[in-house]
Motif scaffolding. Sequence first.
Motif, PDB file in Angstrom:
ATOM      1  N   MET A 183      -3.889  -4.118  -3.741  1.00 39.18           N
ATOM      2  CA  MET A 183      -3.803  -2.922  -2.902  1.00 39.18           C
ATOM      3  C   MET A 183      -5.189  -2.462  -2.459  1.00 39.18           C
ATOM      4  N   TYR A 202      14.089   6.594 -10.390  1.00 40.84           N
ATOM      5  CA  TYR A 202      12.805   6.059  -9.923  1.00 40.84           C
ATOM      6  C   TYR A 202      13.005   4.944  -8.911  1.00 40.84           C
ATOM      7  N   LEU A 205      14.366   6.346  -5.520  1.00 48.68           N
ATOM      8  CA  LEU A 205      13.459   7.124  -4.678  1.00 48.68           C
ATOM      9  C   LEU A 205      12.312   6.290  -4.145  1.00 48.68           C
ATOM     10  N   GLY A 259      11.170   5.791  -0.172  1.00 44.99           N
ATOM     11  CA  GLY A 259       9.810   5.946   0.337  1.00 44.99           C
ATOM     12  C   GLY A 259       9.323   4.696   1.046  1.00 44.99           C
ATOM     13  N   ILE A 264       8.047   4.095   4.965  1.00 39.84           N
ATOM     14  CA  ILE A 264       6.773   3.486   5.363  1.00 39.84           C
ATOM     15  C   ILE A 264       7.016   2.311   6.312  1.00 39.84           C
ATOM     16  N   PHE A 311      -3.384   3.285 -18.076  1.00 48.07           N
ATOM     17  CA  PHE A 311      -2.694   3.861 -16.919  1.00 48.07           C
ATOM     18  C   PHE A 311      -3.494   4.992 -16.291  1.00 48.07           C
ATOM     19  N   ALA A 367      -6.682   4.373  -8.033  1.00 50.46           N
ATOM     20  CA  ALA A 367      -5.845   4.567  -6.848  1.00 50.46           C
ATOM     21  C   ALA A 367      -6.223   5.844  -6.124  1.00 50.46           C
ATOM     22  N   ILE A 370      -0.225   5.254   1.477  1.00 46.47           N
ATOM     23  CA  ILE A 370       0.361   4.329   0.509  1.00 46.47           C
ATOM     24  C   ILE A 370      -0.325   4.487  -0.850  1.00 46.47           C
ATOM     25  N   ALA A 371      -1.652   4.656  -0.844  1.00 42.76           N
ATOM     26  CA  ALA A 371      -2.365   4.837  -2.107  1.00 42.76           C
ATOM     27  C   ALA A 371      -1.961   6.145  -2.777  1.00 42.76           C
ATOM     28  N   MET A 388       1.200   5.735  -4.526  1.00 40.60           N
ATOM     29  CA  MET A 388       1.030   5.040  -5.786  1.00 40.60           C
ATOM     30  C   MET A 388       0.479   5.952  -6.872  1.00 40.60           C
ATOM     31  N   LEU A 432       3.353   7.755  -8.273  1.00 41.65           N
ATOM     32  CA  LEU A 432       4.206   6.884  -9.085  1.00 41.65           C
ATOM     33  C   LEU A 432       3.609   6.707 -10.483  1.00 41.65           C
ATOM     34  N   ILE A 468       4.800   7.801 -14.479  1.00 43.76           N
ATOM     35  CA  ILE A 468       4.814   7.009 -15.721  1.00 43.76           C
ATOM     36  C   ILE A 468       4.094   7.754 -16.841  1.00 43.76           C
ATOM     37  N   TYR A 504       6.218  10.253 -18.360  1.00 48.30           N
ATOM     38  CA  TYR A 504       7.197   9.552 -19.182  1.00 48.30           C
ATOM     39  C   TYR A 504       6.610   9.233 -20.551  1.00 48.30           C
ATOM     40  N   MET A 510      11.103  12.717 -13.582  1.00 49.60           N
ATOM     41  CA  MET A 510      12.074  12.578 -12.499  1.00 49.60           C
ATOM     42  C   MET A 510      11.679  13.405 -11.279  1.00 49.60           C
ATOM     43  N   ALA A 548       8.660  11.865  -9.532  1.00 53.22           N
ATOM     44  CA  ALA A 548       8.999  10.676  -8.746  1.00 53.22           C
ATOM     45  C   ALA A 548       9.675  11.063  -7.452  1.00 53.22           C
ATOM     46  N   SER A 549      10.608  12.050  -7.518  1.00 52.02           N
ATOM     47  CA  SER A 549      11.336  12.401  -6.295  1.00 52.02           C
ATOM     48  C   SER A 549      10.418  13.077  -5.295  1.00 52.02           C
ATOM     49  N   ALA A 555       7.002  10.478  -4.542  1.00 57.58           N
ATOM     50  CA  ALA A 555       7.198   9.197  -3.880  1.00 57.58           C
ATOM     51  C   ALA A 555       7.974   9.337  -2.577  1.00 57.58           C
ATOM     52  N   ALA A 556       9.014  10.161  -2.558  1.00 57.89           N
ATOM     53  CA  ALA A 556       9.855  10.196  -1.364  1.00 57.89           C
ATOM     54  C   ALA A 556       9.444  11.303  -0.400  1.00 57.89           C
TER      55      ALA A 556
END
Lengths: 174, 86, 109, 80
Positions: free
Chosen positions: B24, B67, B70, B74, B78, D9, D16, D31-32, D35, D38, D42, D45, D54, D57-58, D61-62
């Motif tokens: 990336m 996860y 969703l 996304g 894109i 992580f 990123a 896009i970065a 990420m 995302l 984790i 989590y 949750m 993420a929603s 990401a979206a």
Amino acid sequence: MPEVKYKTIHRMRSFAYLFFILFISWLALTSSFQWQELSIGVFISFALSLVLHKNYLALGFPPLSIKRLVFIIIYMIMLFKEIVVANIDVAYRVIHPKMPIKPGIVLIKTGLKQDIAKMILANSITLTPGTFTLDILGDTLLIHWINVQSQKTDETTKMIGERFEKYLRVIFAE
Amino acid sequence: MSGTIIFIYLAFIGAGIFLCLLRMLKGPTASDRAVAVDTITTTVVALLVFLGFVFKRYVYLDVALVYSLLAFVGLVAIARFLEKGI
Amino acid sequence: MNGFGTIITGIGVLFLFLGNLGVLRLPDVYNRIQAGTKCTTLGAFLAILGIGILEPSWFWKACLIALFVMATNPISSHAIARASNKIGVPLCHKTVVDQTKDFKKDRKT
Amino acid sequence: MMIIVVSLFVLLMLVAAVAALIFKDLMSAVIAACMVSLIASILFYFLQAPDVAMAEASIGAALITAVFIVAIRRTERFEE
């Protein structure tokens, strides 16, 4: 009026299929058998299939029969075998220090009519050794092939598409 | 499953995510980066289920389901933007 | 049963790692999509199934997640590949043949 | 043992985030940023907070990706 009667039967059958699918997915998601959850699931599946069964009809799934079921199971087993072969193939190409690839973009033809059948064919081609669907238009598919062996459209159709199409043609026959 | 095996598996998955992150960073076009994020998403769904097994909680499986759904939405957004272009 | 599930999960993790390595090593977008889709789909499928075998009360939910991954992963990769083919991302120098022009000729008519 | 994985992580998330700052192509920056959220999911989590993971993420990401994409489409894609 035999036409109208046939249509009513068709509609009721699609309603039953959709209700069955939704209820099975509800059971898989909650995974409990208490009567409260079961009754809520029946109610929601009934309401959703009452609203959506026309869309299900437009997808063009054929009615279920024993012959089709047998062919679907054979298709699944063959698809899984192809996926394993594909993975070992791609893993070999990745690990090899010189990377023995010979990529190219070719065309193939298909004889299937319904959109849902074309979608299943394209996804199967994506998951099998060395080939990847880029685009679909009418009866032509644009394929990216990691190891090109032929450039004629007839031969590529025989080498890539034929092994899935002979099963799908039976499953989606009128 | 013993602690050593769990650690080896986690190390393999983490190293894979690190390799994708390198792609990336390097990727010459935006499509390369989108492919890297797509691959990372699938890897992470497997990682979340595995961690749910390590922590012994059943509820954590729901997170993996949400996860994957969703991240799929996304990525399709894109891809639609890339297709229309500027 | 325990050892069987551990081995299945291990094979899945190995395939996931190989897919990620392929995304880093291969030369252009389309080849990367090939590695990134195939290897990670089977890898995630096997890893989740192995967890389902290790913990039998989770089996159905694990199967549901695995089927979901298997259904959505080709679709999102296909969306990205179609977009990059349409905007004309360049192919690598090893490419033998490119028949996109014939396809586009069909698309106009 | 877990602390090593968590720090790995955190490092990935940092890389990123810096990449999202540096990129000149704003699409790559989006896009970065996708990420980053995302990986943040984790991390939640790992800290045993599945509900927050949750939600992260929603939203990350979206929703944020879609909003940024609409914004880029209205303006221009390349920063000079």
